[in-house]
Motif scaffolding. Structure first.
Motif, PDB file in Angstrom:
ATOM      1  N   PRO A  43       0.820  -1.215   0.000  1.00 39.24           N
ATOM      2  CA  PRO A  43       0.000   0.000   0.000  1.00 39.24           C
ATOM      3  C   PRO A  43       0.855   1.267   0.000  1.00 39.24           C
ATOM      4  O   PRO A  43       1.793   1.399   0.787  1.00 39.24           O
ATOM      5  CB  PRO A  43      -0.807  -0.129   1.300  1.00 39.24           C
ATOM      6  CG  PRO A  43      -0.915  -1.601   1.522  1.00 39.24           C
ATOM      7  CD  PRO A  43       0.399  -2.163   1.068  1.00 39.24           C
ATOM      8  N   GLY A  44       0.546   2.172  -0.920  1.00 42.97           N
ATOM      9  CA  GLY A  44       1.278   3.426  -1.006  1.00 42.97           C
ATOM     10  C   GLY A  44       2.424   3.422  -1.991  1.00 42.97           C
ATOM     11  O   GLY A  44       3.059   4.459  -2.216  1.00 42.97           O
ATOM     12  N   PHE A  45       2.695   2.274  -2.625  1.00 48.76           N
ATOM     13  CA  PHE A  45       3.799   2.172  -3.574  1.00 48.76           C
ATOM     14  C   PHE A  45       3.276   1.646  -4.906  1.00 48.76           C
ATOM     15  O   PHE A  45       2.408   0.768  -4.946  1.00 48.76           O
ATOM     16  CB  PHE A  45       4.896   1.259  -3.031  1.00 48.76           C
ATOM     17  CG  PHE A  45       5.592   1.815  -1.817  1.00 48.76           C
ATOM     18  CD1 PHE A  45       6.778   2.509  -1.943  1.00 48.76           C
ATOM     19  CD2 PHE A  45       5.037   1.659  -0.555  1.00 48.76           C
ATOM     20  CE1 PHE A  45       7.417   3.035  -0.836  1.00 48.76           C
ATOM     21  CE2 PHE A  45       5.667   2.180   0.568  1.00 48.76           C
ATOM     22  CZ  PHE A  45       6.856   2.871   0.436  1.00 48.76           C
ATOM     23  N   TYR A  46       3.829   2.156  -6.005  1.00 44.64           N
ATOM     24  CA  TYR A  46       3.316   1.825  -7.330  1.00 44.64           C
ATOM     25  C   TYR A  46       3.770   0.441  -7.801  1.00 44.64           C
ATOM     26  O   TYR A  46       2.956  -0.395  -8.175  1.00 44.64           O
ATOM     27  CB  TYR A  46       3.756   2.888  -8.331  1.00 44.64           C
ATOM     28  CG  TYR A  46       3.309   2.607  -9.748  1.00 44.64           C
ATOM     29  CD1 TYR A  46       1.962   2.717 -10.114  1.00 44.64           C
ATOM     30  CD2 TYR A  46       4.233   2.226 -10.720  1.00 44.64           C
ATOM     31  CE1 TYR A  46       1.553   2.451 -11.415  1.00 44.64           C
ATOM     32  CE2 TYR A  46       3.829   1.956 -12.019  1.00 44.64           C
ATOM     33  CZ  TYR A  46       2.486   2.062 -12.350  1.00 44.64           C
ATOM     34  OH  TYR A  46       2.083   1.783 -13.637  1.00 44.64           O
ATOM     35  N   ALA A  74       7.896  -0.441   4.742  1.00 37.64           N
ATOM     36  CA  ALA A  74       6.450  -0.283   4.939  1.00 37.64           C
ATOM     37  C   ALA A  74       5.783  -1.642   5.128  1.00 37.64           C
ATOM     38  O   ALA A  74       4.875  -1.794   5.958  1.00 37.64           O
ATOM     39  CB  ALA A  74       5.842   0.452   3.746  1.00 37.64           C
TER      40      ALA A  74
END
Length: 245
Positions: A43-46, A74
């Motif tokens: 979550p939060g990373f492409y 993370a």
């Protein structure tokens, strides 16, 4: 068949200063074979992170990962009950070559997961094998008890000699005259290069950053005797004699 699934975290525990072990629930694990991988969406990373199964049951699977950047950091902070979106059933897998006799399993620190998974499969099939595991230093050591329980002959080494024998896996293999054995290996690119130059007869799981994970972007191509091939689509397992380092 390649598809995405959402999995709940069952466990996310720290094994040493850099390595974590994470277990997720999964209603269907029939796609899992030692060496195959999957891509995790943090979550939060492409970009997804490629991981390999270390252990599995009918309703869950486990993988280990190393802290190498913000994405894995993370991931290490995620809690039990949180969900991970995972692209499953990627790549090929190790194939047992019975004609070569007692196999040798080789892992570098970052390549421990798929090799331990293969060791567990060999244990189930009552296939005897030797195991060599190398780590940078004692702080990176993991899964020692598990490896010892799986095989009769295991060798451990660290670059600085702080645990086990001092040296790298190729040095230990030559020292104990294991260099004529057919091997299955995963670890850093430098380790795999040295191993294949020492002995071409084996299967190597290449560890590489991937853009897509299923062959669309050509971002993880490697030179082989069969031309340029994609690690994610044509691998990650390659035969030592086919690689052009």
């Amino acid at each position: 068949m390649v598809k995405t699934i959402d999995c709940k975290i069952i466990q996310n525990r720290q094994l040493n200063t850099k390595v974590f072990e994470l277990t997720v629930s999964c209603s269907n694990t029939s796609w899992i074979k030692p060496g195959k991988f999957f891509n995790v969406k943090v979550p939060g990373f492409y970009l997804r992170r490629p991981m390999a199964v270390c252990d599995y049951s009918n309703k869950s699977f486990t993988f280990i990962y190393e802290l190498v950047g913000e994405g894995t950091l993370a991931l290490s902070k995620m809690q039990i009950g949180e969900s991970l979106n995972i692209l499953i059933d990627l790549g090929n897998y190790f194939i047992y070559k019975k004609q070569y006799g007692v196999p040798l399993l080789v892992s570098g620190g970052s390549g421990l997961g798929p090799i331990v998974c293969l060791a567990r499969e060999f244990k189930k099939q009552k296939i005897n094998f030797d195991f060599v595991a190398g780590f940078p230093t004692k702080a990176n050591v993991a899964y020692i008890k598990e490896i010892k329980a799986l095989c009769n002959s295991a060798y451990f080494c660290t670059d600085d000699g702080s645990y086990g024998e001092k040296g790298n896996v190729v040095q230990i293999i030559n020292k104990h005259r294991l260099n004529n054995k057919y091997y299955y290996a995963c670890g850093s690119t430098n380790m795999l290069k040295a191993l294949s130059k020492n002995n071409k007869q084996g299967q190597l799981s290449l560890d590489e950053r991937m853009g897509c994970g299923f062959g669309a972007c050509m971002g993880c191509s490697i030179k082989t005797k069969n031309g340029n091939q994609r690690i994610c689509k044509d691998g990650p397992i390659f035969y030592g004699e086919d690689l052009l380092w």
